[in-house]
Write a protein that holds these residues in place. Sequence first.
Motif, PDB file in Angstrom:
ATOM      1  N   PRO A 127      49.491  17.295 -24.807  1.00 17.30           N
ATOM      2  CA  PRO A 127      50.014  15.663 -25.047  1.00 17.30           C
ATOM      3  C   PRO A 127      49.984  14.635 -23.993  1.00 17.30           C
ATOM      4  O   PRO A 127      50.456  14.937 -23.154  1.00 17.30           O
ATOM      5  CB  PRO A 127      51.620  15.705 -25.350  1.00 17.30           C
ATOM      6  N   ILE A 128      49.427  13.304 -24.993  1.00 17.39           N
ATOM      7  CA  ILE A 128      49.015  12.208 -24.645  1.00 17.39           C
ATOM      8  C   ILE A 128      49.441  11.666 -24.790  1.00 17.39           C
ATOM      9  O   ILE A 128      49.930  11.055 -26.102  1.00 17.39           O
ATOM     10  CB  ILE A 128      47.389  12.374 -24.290  1.00 17.39           C
ATOM     11  N   TYR A 129      51.006  10.515 -24.146  1.00 17.43           N
ATOM     12  CA  TYR A 129      51.051   9.356 -24.755  1.00 17.43           C
ATOM     13  C   TYR A 129      49.911   8.007 -24.828  1.00 17.43           C
ATOM     14  O   TYR A 129      49.497   7.988 -23.171  1.00 17.43           O
ATOM     15  CB  TYR A 129      51.891   8.960 -23.756  1.00 17.43           C
ATOM     16  N   SER A 130      49.164   6.971 -25.205  1.00 14.53           N
ATOM     17  CA  SER A 130      49.339   5.694 -25.180  1.00 14.53           C
ATOM     18  C   SER A 130      50.848   4.805 -24.958  1.00 14.53           C
ATOM     19  O   SER A 130      51.064   4.055 -26.049  1.00 14.53           O
ATOM     20  CB  SER A 130      48.603   5.409 -26.148  1.00 14.53           C
ATOM     21  N   MET A 157      47.422  -4.598 -23.292  1.00 19.09           N
ATOM     22  CA  MET A 157      46.708  -3.369 -22.686  1.00 19.09           C
ATOM     23  C   MET A 157      46.522  -1.691 -22.547  1.00 19.09           C
ATOM     24  O   MET A 157      47.971  -1.921 -22.799  1.00 19.09           O
ATOM     25  CB  MET A 157      47.070  -3.663 -20.738  1.00 19.09           C
ATOM     26  N   THR A 158      46.584  -1.192 -22.665  1.00 17.77           N
ATOM     27  CA  THR A 158      46.783   0.196 -23.083  1.00 17.77           C
ATOM     28  C   THR A 158      46.696   1.400 -21.489  1.00 17.77           C
ATOM     29  O   THR A 158      45.085   1.220 -20.664  1.00 17.77           O
ATOM     30  CB  THR A 158      45.925   0.948 -23.737  1.00 17.77           C
ATOM     31  N   THR A 159      48.271   2.146 -21.504  1.00 17.57           N
ATOM     32  CA  THR A 159      47.017   3.273 -20.367  1.00 17.57           C
ATOM     33  C   THR A 159      48.565   4.709 -21.073  1.00 17.57           C
ATOM     34  O   THR A 159      48.845   4.838 -21.522  1.00 17.57           O
ATOM     35  CB  THR A 159      48.436   2.445 -19.308  1.00 17.57           C
ATOM     36  N   TYR A 160      46.860   5.596 -20.423  1.00 15.13           N
ATOM     37  CA  TYR A 160      47.024   6.980 -20.687  1.00 15.13           C
ATOM     38  C   TYR A 160      48.216   7.404 -19.584  1.00 15.13           C
ATOM     39  O   TYR A 160      48.029   7.230 -19.213  1.00 15.13           O
ATOM     40  CB  TYR A 160      46.630   7.296 -21.215  1.00 15.13           C
ATOM     41  N   PHE A 161      49.227   8.477 -20.549  1.00 13.94           N
ATOM     42  CA  PHE A 161      49.973   9.234 -19.298  1.00 13.94           C
ATOM     43  C   PHE A 161      50.415  10.447 -19.843  1.00 13.94           C
ATOM     44  O   PHE A 161      49.892  11.160 -21.746  1.00 13.94           O
ATOM     45  CB  PHE A 161      51.300   9.194 -19.262  1.00 13.94           C
ATOM     46  N   ASN A 162      49.781  11.137 -19.452  1.00 13.88           N
ATOM     47  CA  ASN A 162      50.050  13.094 -19.456  1.00 13.88           C
ATOM     48  C   ASN A 162      52.035  13.383 -19.398  1.00 13.88           C
ATOM     49  O   ASN A 162      52.243  12.987 -19.005  1.00 13.88           O
ATOM     50  CB  ASN A 162      49.591  13.689 -18.163  1.00 13.88           C
ATOM     51  N   ALA A 163      51.924  14.049 -21.137  1.00 11.50           N
ATOM     52  CA  ALA A 163      53.252  14.057 -21.102  1.00 11.50           C
ATOM     53  C   ALA A 163      53.866  15.695 -20.182  1.00 11.50           C
ATOM     54  O   ALA A 163      54.954  15.497 -20.190  1.00 11.50           O
ATOM     55  CB  ALA A 163      53.372  14.210 -22.787  1.00 11.50           C
TER      56      ALA A 163
END
Length: 278
Positions: free
Chosen positions: A245-248, A259-265
């Motif tokens: 699962p990845i959050y934008s 500005m979009t940053t991706y985070f590891n859920a």
Amino acid sequence: MRLISIITSSIFLFFILSWVWMNYPETRSFTLDFVSKKKFNTLEVRYSAEAIMENNKRTLLKDSNHTFLEPDLKFHPYLLMEVKYNRTHDKTGEGIILWSLVDGEMVINTSSWEMTHGFKDCITYNADKENFKIINALATRGGSMDRENLSRILNVDNDILDSWIEGCRRKNLIVQNGNHYRLHFEKPKLQVMPETKVDHSIVTKAAKYASRINKRYRPAQIESIAKYAFGNDFAIRKKTEIYLPIYSIVVQNPDGSLMTTYFNALNGKKLSQTFHLE
């Protein structure tokens, strides 16, 4: 007569479909994806989008004129493999490997989500067993070596060595500079243990109706590269596809740009800008 015609047509169709199934992996992959579209296995979401935004608020929001928009959750496909390999000359290692079906790279550890670099090109250019003899030899020496040392390490006839080198050069896996050869990757990271270091238990659960990222690579391609890279004593006991699962996290700037940053859920950490979310 009509019954015989129906039976004959059914048998013919069965053989055609069987041939397509056996000879076209893409068809198998598409069919399995279609069948499992409503339900799939995903790694556990350990961090909520709200917690991630709060923890990174100072970094992402420069001032009060910057605002968070609604976060989005997508699922990144990985191949989870249970493996065994030679840890030392007298000891066998057992563990799991997580390998991205989008980026083509292996996860080194789940805490930082550090990944290898170089396997993607190896998959893209169809690296084989002989190619990896050169690649692994160079990787053990920091990615570069002269011909004399390469010949000494591999201990093969010059004709064979020349054919192996030329095979790697044709596939753009190595480059030559005078009498030296080096891996054709920026900061290669291939000399790793064939096991993903797991800092917490891997928990999977079923998910439905979620947005999944399309796979770029087939599991069979990952399996082949892993076996070539890690040698004859490397074995895959079991494999399954799972999703990370990845959050934008989207921030709207004062000028209206985003500005979009991706985070590891799974671990709550920011992902590299080279991470693919398409």
